[in-house]
Design an enzyme around this catalytic site. Structure first.
Site, PDB file in Angstrom:
ATOM      1  N   ARG A 155       0.748  -1.110   0.171  1.00 47.74           N
ATOM      2  CA  ARG A 155       0.027  -0.194   0.011  1.00 47.74           C
ATOM      3  C   ARG A 155       0.800   1.105   0.099  1.00 47.74           C
ATOM      4  O   ARG A 155       0.554   2.303   0.627  1.00 47.74           O
ATOM      5  CB  ARG A 155      -1.018  -0.219   1.235  1.00 47.74           C
ATOM      6  CG  ARG A 155      -2.417   0.187   0.945  1.00 47.74           C
ATOM      7  CD  ARG A 155      -2.888  -0.514  -0.335  1.00 47.74           C
ATOM      8  NE  ARG A 155      -3.462  -1.662  -0.062  1.00 47.74           N
ATOM      9  CZ  ARG A 155      -3.180  -2.912  -0.381  1.00 47.74           C
ATOM     10  NH1 ARG A 155      -2.136  -2.895  -1.092  1.00 47.74           N
ATOM     11  NH2 ARG A 155      -4.013  -3.869   0.050  1.00 47.74           N
ATOM     12  N   SER A 233     -11.055   0.816   3.040  1.00 47.02           N
ATOM     13  CA  SER A 233     -10.381   0.567   4.128  1.00 47.02           C
ATOM     14  C   SER A 233      -9.930   1.939   4.719  1.00 47.02           C
ATOM     15  O   SER A 233      -8.950   2.599   4.115  1.00 47.02           O
ATOM     16  CB  SER A 233      -9.336  -0.487   4.196  1.00 47.02           C
ATOM     17  OG  SER A 233      -9.836  -1.496   3.553  1.00 47.02           O
ATOM     18  N   GLU A 338      -5.172   4.915   5.499  1.00 44.08           N
ATOM     19  CA  GLU A 338      -4.723   4.598   4.367  1.00 44.08           C
ATOM     20  C   GLU A 338      -5.032   5.783   3.217  1.00 44.08           C
ATOM     21  O   GLU A 338      -4.297   6.051   2.313  1.00 44.08           O
ATOM     22  CB  GLU A 338      -5.619   3.381   3.754  1.00 44.08           C
ATOM     23  CG  GLU A 338      -5.087   2.813   2.417  1.00 44.08           C
ATOM     24  CD  GLU A 338      -5.849   1.737   1.778  1.00 44.08           C
ATOM     25  OE1 GLU A 338      -6.020   0.807   2.521  1.00 44.08           O
ATOM     26  OE2 GLU A 338      -6.846   1.841   0.963  1.00 44.08           O
TER      27      GLU A 338
HETATM   28  C1  FAD Z   1     -15.582   1.527  -1.484  1.00 51.53           C
HETATM   29  C2  FAD Z   1     -13.995   1.591  -1.705  1.00 51.53           C
HETATM   30  C3  FAD Z   1     -13.339   0.481  -1.742  1.00 51.53           C
HETATM   31  C4  FAD Z   1     -12.063   0.383  -1.885  1.00 51.53           C
HETATM   32  N1  FAD Z   1     -11.230  -0.816  -2.237  1.00 51.53           N
HETATM   33  C5  FAD Z   1      -9.704  -0.741  -2.167  1.00 51.53           C
HETATM   34  C6  FAD Z   1      -9.020  -1.949  -2.116  1.00 51.53           C
HETATM   35  O1  FAD Z   1      -9.544  -2.930  -2.061  1.00 51.53           O
HETATM   36  N2  FAD Z   1      -7.544  -1.791  -2.320  1.00 51.53           N
HETATM   37  C7  FAD Z   1      -7.024  -0.447  -2.613  1.00 51.53           C
HETATM   38  O2  FAD Z   1      -5.925  -0.762  -2.625  1.00 51.53           O
HETATM   39  N3  FAD Z   1      -7.718   0.694  -2.466  1.00 51.53           N
HETATM   40  C8  FAD Z   1      -9.057   0.495  -2.382  1.00 51.53           C
HETATM   41  N4  FAD Z   1      -9.787   1.730  -1.983  1.00 51.53           N
HETATM   42  C9  FAD Z   1      -9.044   2.967  -2.366  1.00 51.53           C
HETATM   43  C10 FAD Z   1      -9.293   3.658  -3.706  1.00 51.53           C
HETATM   44  O3  FAD Z   1     -10.142   3.171  -4.594  1.00 51.53           O
HETATM   45  C11 FAD Z   1      -8.096   3.455  -4.680  1.00 51.53           C
HETATM   46  O4  FAD Z   1      -6.925   4.003  -3.701  1.00 51.53           O
HETATM   47  C12 FAD Z   1      -7.906   4.238  -5.835  1.00 51.53           C
HETATM   48  O5  FAD Z   1      -6.660   3.918  -6.543  1.00 51.53           O
HETATM   49  C13 FAD Z   1      -7.918   5.644  -5.688  1.00 51.53           C
HETATM   50  O6  FAD Z   1      -8.312   6.198  -6.978  1.00 51.53           O
HETATM   51  P1  FAD Z   1      -8.781   7.692  -7.403  1.00 51.53           P
HETATM   52  O7  FAD Z   1      -8.660   7.812  -9.065  1.00 51.53           O
HETATM   53  O8  FAD Z   1     -10.086   7.840  -6.814  1.00 51.53           O
HETATM   54  O9  FAD Z   1      -7.824   8.538  -6.606  1.00 51.53           O
HETATM   55  P2  FAD Z   1      -8.212  10.053  -5.822  1.00 51.53           P
HETATM   56  O10 FAD Z   1      -8.820   9.839  -4.451  1.00 51.53           O
HETATM   57  O11 FAD Z   1      -8.553  10.895  -6.807  1.00 51.53           O
HETATM   58  O12 FAD Z   1      -6.754  10.235  -5.182  1.00 51.53           O
HETATM   59  C14 FAD Z   1      -5.913   9.759  -4.524  1.00 51.53           C
HETATM   60  C15 FAD Z   1      -4.723  10.170  -4.260  1.00 51.53           C
HETATM   61  O13 FAD Z   1      -4.081   9.990  -5.291  1.00 51.53           O
HETATM   62  C16 FAD Z   1      -3.327  10.973  -6.009  1.00 51.53           C
HETATM   63  N5  FAD Z   1      -3.630  11.112  -7.470  1.00 51.53           N
HETATM   64  C17 FAD Z   1      -4.689  10.538  -8.013  1.00 51.53           C
HETATM   65  N6  FAD Z   1      -4.469  10.551  -9.337  1.00 51.53           N
HETATM   66  C18 FAD Z   1      -3.324  10.866  -9.763  1.00 51.53           C
HETATM   67  C19 FAD Z   1      -2.280  11.317 -10.783  1.00 51.53           C
HETATM   68  N7  FAD Z   1      -2.993  10.948 -11.948  1.00 51.53           N
HETATM   69  N8  FAD Z   1      -1.088  11.575 -10.604  1.00 51.53           N
HETATM   70  C20 FAD Z   1      -0.669  11.901  -9.282  1.00 51.53           C
HETATM   71  N9  FAD Z   1      -1.514  11.605  -8.234  1.00 51.53           N
HETATM   72  C21 FAD Z   1      -2.674  11.176  -8.449  1.00 51.53           C
HETATM   73  C22 FAD Z   1      -4.246  12.090  -5.447  1.00 51.53           C
HETATM   74  O14 FAD Z   1      -3.518  13.417  -5.340  1.00 51.53           O
HETATM   75  C23 FAD Z   1      -4.490  11.668  -3.931  1.00 51.53           C
HETATM   76  O15 FAD Z   1      -3.190  12.079  -3.333  1.00 51.53           O
HETATM   77  C24 FAD Z   1     -11.087   1.684  -2.248  1.00 51.53           C
HETATM   78  C25 FAD Z   1     -12.096   2.878  -2.061  1.00 51.53           C
HETATM   79  C26 FAD Z   1     -13.357   2.852  -1.811  1.00 51.53           C
HETATM   80  C27 FAD Z   1     -14.171   4.082  -1.875  1.00 51.53           C
END
Ligand code: FAD
Length: 346
Positions: A155, A233, A338
């Site tokens: 992670r 999480s 996380e």
């Molecule tokens: C219901 C639910 C279930 C989930 N299950 C999991 C799981 O099983 N495993 C897991 O690992 N995660 C899980 N997550 C967490 C999340 O989905 C992941 O971390 C996902 O990759 C975040 O993507 P996002 O586009 O929404 O990022 P955002 O929330 O938009 O951004 C997250 C972070 O990444 C940065 N970021 C985003 N895009 C970029 C980019 N292109 N370049 C640089 N920085 C960037 C942002 O600045 C921020 O710091 C879950 C979340 C939810 C709500």
């Protein structure tokens, strides 16, 4: 001024001073370079599924990554950062490409997956990512980082450890052309598939089983499921030095009885990973704990904190701190959140 709550899966967070959408890579690069040249605070936001935005919002420019494009080149898939992660997984499963099937149902964008080395059910993206194209904000240059330069860990990654330095523009994956999954390493998933741990199963079956397991835990975004109004999480599973794990076992036995078995999974370097959900439950926090109209522990999964509608970020952080303090007091283990905190700190 637009509320960031509507752009996050927690539906929390105050306004952004400015908000811009980047639909193309050149547009994304230009927006970031411009903000950096002007010294404007910048937040790169994609699916908003892993952020906890302060009630006061973000005092700067929020750039939303909305770039699209999937190209198959020389056995690899090059995917624009703004592509939807689960759509990509579904497409790989349909096309007989193995390696990401256990990561079905994770919300958010492709570009965010390397940030925290997204993982679930025994698989993580680091296993299939071969390179990441980034804008390096240290010098404003676009470059490609090989997987070995990304510092992937549980992670975590170089991107997560040095927040804000790199903007991910595209991710290159190499997947195996195969109709069956990688060996299933997660006991609960193997049981759901009716196979032994280490055996394989058809890709579509694995995707189906993962989605069903995730739905049962409120871990698939679903407008009809209030337990999915979360950031997934909230705490990572603690990774402990062997001596610290032994100390945890001793405390757990003293508290819960001599025959108690603390979950343990091998981690690199002889360390031991344990279960945050187990610690939270054994510290006395039950599903649904909190305010049923505002912020509460999910009714389906102790590790997810949910917004039941009327919550604020301040309430969410207060509940998270209450849980972390309870676990620390009971077991001497410090839980780490996380999601990424925006406009405030843990
Ligand atoms: C219901 C639910 C279930 C989930 N299950 C999991 C799981 O099983 N495993 C897991 O690992 N995660 C899980 N997550 C967490 C999340 O989905 C992941 O971390 C996902 O990759 C975040 O993507 P996002 O586009 O929404 O990022 P955002 O929330 O938009 O951004 C997250 C972070 O990444 C940065 N970021 C985003 N895009 C970029 C980019 N292109 N370049 C640089 N920085 C960037 C942002 O600045 C921020 O710091 C879950 C979340 C939810 C709500």
């Amino acid at each position: 001024m637009r509320g960031l709550a509507e752009l996050t899966t927690l539906r929390l967070g105050g306004p952004a001073e400015r908000l811009a959408d980047a639909f193309g890579e050149a547009e994304l690069v230009a927006a970031v370079r411009e903000a950096d040249a002007a010294g404007v605070p910048l937040l790169v936001l994609a699916g908003g599924s892993n952020v906890v935005v302060a009630d006061a919002g973000f005092p700067g420019l929020v750039v939303r990554v909305r770039t699209r494009g999937v190209a198959a080149t020389g056995g690899a898939l090059e995917v624009a950062a703004g592509e939807d992660w689960d759509e990509l997984v579904a497409r790989c499963v349909r096309s007989g490409l193995a390696g990401v099937e256990c990561l079905s149902g994770i919300p958010g964008s492709v570009g965010a997956t390397p940030i925290q080395n997204v993982g679930a059910y025994g698989q993580e993206v680091a296993e299939t990512i071969v390179a990441v194209r980034v804008l390096d904000r240290a010098d404003g240059e676009v470059r490609e980082l090989a997987a070995a330069e990304c510092g992937f860990a549980y992670r975590s990654s170089a991107f997560k450890r040095t927040p804000g330095r790199w903007v991910v523009l595209a991710v290159r994956f190499v997947l195996a052309e195969r109709a069956v999954s990688a060996p299933i390493r997660y006991a609960e998933l193997a049981r759901a598939l009716g196979i032994e741990e280490g055996a394989t199963a058809p890709l579509a079956d694995v995707r189906g089983a993962v989605l069903a397991l995730r739905r049962g835990k409120g871990m698939v975004i679903d407008a009809a499921d209030t337990d999915s109004v979360s950031a997934g999480s909230f705490f990572t599973n603690p990774v402990l030095a062997a001596a610290d794990f032994a100390a945890l076992e001793a405390r757990a036995r003293a508290r819960l009885g001599g025959d108690v078995r603390v979950p343990r999974f091998p981690a690199p370097g002889g360390e031991v990973k344990t279960s945050a959900a187990w610690l939270i439950e054994r510290a006395g926090f039950t599903r649904g704990h909190g305010d049923p109209a505002a912020i509460a522990v999910s009714a389906k999964h102790t590790l997810a904190l949910t917004n039941r509608g009327a919550g604020t970020t301040a309430q969410l952080v207060a509940l998270a701190r209450e849980i972390a303090a309870g676990v620390e007091e009971a077991f001497g283990v410090a839980l780490e959140p996380e999601p990424v905190f925006v406009g405030h700190a843990w």
